[in-house]
Design a protein around this motif. Structure first.
Motif: not given
Length: 804
Positions: A603-606, A609-614, A618-625
């Motif tokens: 969660s913390l890494l996600s 990284l946040g959503d400031a850029t595509p 994307t890699f925030a989403l990878m952490s979510d997965i």
């Protein structure tokens, strides 16, 4: 690109790429994949013979220019500023010190002058290892291409690699170098710390590596790499060759595993690994098994082919995996994260060169020492020797077969292995973020003081924050835990202990003299301090100001400018432990995986990284997965028969066996963790909200899966066997109902708070709500989100039984 490491004598090598006429005209970039192209460790603290290199690697493109005429062509330093990194590498720490990935993909855009030097025919590219930082002696370029604007490779000649197996085969012949090499490999007080710090050290080659050198043989380190590392530690090229000759001959019967390489992360998950011989598992599935596509990551998790099609999971697909009665294979499901490489296992400083020597020296690693108030002697080195002796004396004639052990013998080795890592951790003292003794000194403090005595004021002045007492504690803790991990890897490999956890992990009935083993078909049998503890989040020593306020935590002193990189490496070590210790569903098996830490850093890494850029999104989403995988695997792990509460145990509740049961994770597996959640003080977004970008409505399917998991685990339990929370009990370090280690249900039910017509929120104290409030909220909110009404009703019916 390996060498002795003196900045005054950099190592230069030349590669050639052949282009035809069309390739010359189309080339727009030089693309490469580089293993350890930047520095990762702490800066050197001792006086150096030369100034350490600031930038590790440089390159230049000669094209058709000969090396003899290359003097006017400038070198380009390989840094974040000059290279265009692949998204995964760039957003997860880049090439700065403390970067998250040990192997990085990158490209150099060709300018006009460079393109003008390209010819139809052989084009030369030079690489330079600029010099050591005091720890590293080089890097490896493992892929190199000229590419066009579409990312297609243009060179017509194939990449060629050294055939390490040929070197192994050639080394099977006994020569006079073998005996000399064995003596050098095992000799203490022979090596120098490094080329830059020519001070004799205590450790031998065999001290930091597997004692017989099998790690170098297994991971296919070339003869040249062995020679160059020997030179780095003060030996001659000829002596390095003798060491290589000894290792090749002594280990001539080891099977060659082609997939194993210094750059391929050990145990990297990938399809089909379980069907290969167990001896190949440590090699992992290779860098190409690391996923870059969120769609592929979700497909891999739910067992779908990675075929380029759109994601189209059904509820049945989700339910099949989100089932506590199945086993998610964390060895074979490819992941969107690169595991640590073998070099990151090896001690930066061996414990023998950290702690004072001698039987009576304070904090002796060699002889053991007493740090604890109860006067208990701690001797992690001695314990390691006992384990090795036991395994040596009990091994069978068939490698990796431990089926001959009696129940008593299984209990013996489990009783040796389980406390071994904890003993080392106790030797270091303290816990995560705090290795400072209230009275006296812990081992980490003793070792840190020893290192500080060697610190050069000139070196300290270059970066004061990296040379504080706390920074030296981190050096000590990290190195000792690396030593611990190498011990475990050697036991696992040398004695074939990876094949069946049930041989070494289980319950021994002393009365019936029977053994009930637990575990999966493959996995480490070390239910103790292990790989998990090498995460920066475990190694760090927190900084505080004069008022006691924490000013740095969760990352190392020399990584303060690179949270994404440090958090990525923490996440990688945590995730790797799940693969190593896949679980045997008991109180102590899988101890090394602290599930809240794993999910917390997902969660913390996600969030970081946040959503400031595509790319960040994307890699925030990878952490979510990865968080989703952890939720599924942990639900399966806690599906066991440990009692939820042992009322006859009158000790502090922190020692009650129920704390290891599924009661302790009711808060983590609550469906609320899969949805939007609101309290009177805070709002929590769904951690899986980004997944709807991949497939509309996917988060709802996952929420249904979460209800299924929770119902399987809890709704058949009798409310009478649960412990009820005591708000006045502080045995867990804070009030029982909201304590981090809480394993209880509230005594009574409190209605949700009506925030506005038809909208409810949970009551909170310091942003924390009790299990009762979260369960009520999950039922109400799920109804508004369209969750499966039957699953919601099953949970609600149980709540009515818990709180009639």
């Amino acid at each position: 690109m390996l060498g002795a490491g003196l900045p005054s004598a950099p190592t230069v090598a030349t590669a050639n790429l052949t282009l035809d006429v069309s390739g010359v005209g189309a080339a727009t970039e030089l693309w490469l994949r580089c293993h350890r192209c930047s520095f990762f460790g702490p800066p050197e603290h001792e006086a150096t013979s030369e100034t350490p290199a600031a930038v590790k690697a440089s390159l230049r493109i000669l094209g058709g220019t000969s090396t003899a005429n290359a003097g006017a062509i400038p070198w380009v330093d390989i840094t974040d500023a000059t290279m265009v990194l692949a998204d995964a590498e760039r957003v997860q720490g880049g090439l700065k010190r403390g970067g998250g990935l040990y192997t990085a993909r990158m490209k150099l855009t060709l300018d006009g002058a460079t393109k003008a030097r390209l010819i139809s025919g052989v084009n030369l590219v030079q690489f330079r290892f600029n010099g050591s930082d005091g720890e590293s002696n080089g890097y490896r370029v493992i892929d190199l291409q000229f590419r066009n604007a579409q990312g297609q490779s243009l060179a017509t000649n194939a990449v060629q690699r050294t055939d390490i197996n040929a070197e192994k085969v050639a080394g099977r012949t006994l020569t006079t170098d073998v005996a000399a090499g064995e003596k050098l490999w095992k000799a203490e007080n022979t090596l120098l710390k490094s080329t830059l710090v020519p001070r004799q050290i205590r450790a031998a080659c065999a001290s930091c590596h597997a004692s017989d050198g099998r790690d170098l043989q297994y991971f296919n380190y070339s003869n040249n790499s062995i020679v160059q590392r020997s030179r780095f530690h003060g030996l001659t090229e000829a002596q390095g060759g003798q060491i290589a000759a000894y290792l090749r001959y002594a280990l001539r019967d080891m099977a060659h595993v082609a997939q194993a390489a210094p750059w391929n992360p050990p145990y990297q998950p990938g399809a089909g690994l379980d069907s290969k011989p167990v001896t190949e598992w440590s090699a992992g599935a290779g860098l190409d098994a690391v996923l870059d596509s969120p769609t592929d990551a979700v497909k891999a998790l739910f067992g779908k082919p990675l075929d380029g099609s759109a994601l189209a999971l059904t509820q049945a697909d989700v339910d099949k995996v989100m089932d506590v009665n199945t086993t998610l294979n964390t060895r074979e499901v490819p992941l969107p994260i690169q595991f640590p490489d073998w070099n990151s296992y090896l001690p930066a400083i061996h414990p023998l060169d950290i702690w004072p020597t001698g039987a009576d020296a304070a904090g002796s690693f060699e002889k053991g020492a007493t740090f604890t108030a109860d006067n208990r002697r701690l001797d992690p080195l001695g314990t390691s020797k006992k384990i090795t002796a036991w395994l040596e004396s009990h091994r069978s004639a068939t490698f990796g077969d431990w089926s001959h052990l009696t129940p008593q013998q299984r209990n013996e080795i489990q009783s040796l292995l389980k406390p071994s890592g904890f003993e080392l951790y106790a030797f270091l003292g303290g816990g995560r973020g705090n290795h400072l003794a209230k009275t006296g000194l812990y081992g980490s403090q003793v070792g840190a003081a020893q290192l500080q005595k060697l610190a050069s004021p000139t070196r300290v002045a270059t970066e004061p924050a990296a040379f504080t007492t706390n920074a030296f504690i981190e050096r000590v803790v990290g190195s000792a835990l690396q030593w611990n991990l190498v011990q475990q890897w050697e036991w696992a490999q040398r004695y074939g202990m990876e094949g069946d956890q049930r041989w070494f992990i289980g319950d021994y009935d002393a009365t019936a003299k029977t053994w009930a083993g637990r575990g999966e078909k493959r996995g480490w049998p070390f239910n103790t301090v292990s790989a998990f503890f090498l995460a920066p989040h475990m190694v760090y020593q927190q900084d505080t100001d004069a008022a006691g306020k924490i000013t740095r935590e969760w990352l190392l002193a020399w990584e303060t400018g690179n949270k994404p990189g440090s958090y990525t490496r923490t996440n990688a070590w945590y995730q790797m432990q799940v693969t190593l210790n896949p679980g045997a569903q008991s109180d102590w098996v899988n101890y090394s995986v602290d599930w809240p830490y794993l999910t917390g850093f997902d969660s913390l890494l996600s969030q970081t990284l946040g959503d400031a850029t595509p790319a960040q999104s994307t890699f925030a989403l990878m952490s979510d997965i990865r968080l989703l995988q952890a939720r599924i695997k942990s639900a399966q792990f806690v599906n066991n028969n440990i009692p939820l509460w042992v009322p006859t145990d009158t000790r502090s509740i922190i020692n009650n066996r129920g704390r290891f049961s599924k009661a302790a994770v009711v808060k983590h597996l609550n469906p609320i963790n899969f949805m939007e959640a609101v309290s009177t003080q805070a709002t929590q977004s769904s951690p899986f909200r980004r997944l709807d970008k991949l497939q509309a409505g996917l988060t709802l399917k996952l929420l249904n899966g979460a209800f299924k998991q929770f119902n399987q685990l809890y709704t058949a339990t009798d409310p009478a066997i649960w412990r009820r929370c005591d708000p006045n009990n502080m045995d867990l370090g804070e009030a029982d109902p909201t304590a981090g280690f809480s394993f209880c249900l509230d005594v009574t039910k409190q209605p949700l708070t009506l925030k506005s017509p038809g909208v409810y929120v949970m009551a909170s104290t310091d942003y924390r709500s009790t299990a009762e409030q979260k369960l009520q909220y999950a039922v109400w909110k799920a109804g508004t989100l369209g969750a499966d009404p039957d699953r919601v009703k099953t949970l609600n019916d149980w709540l009515l039984r818990v709180w009639p």
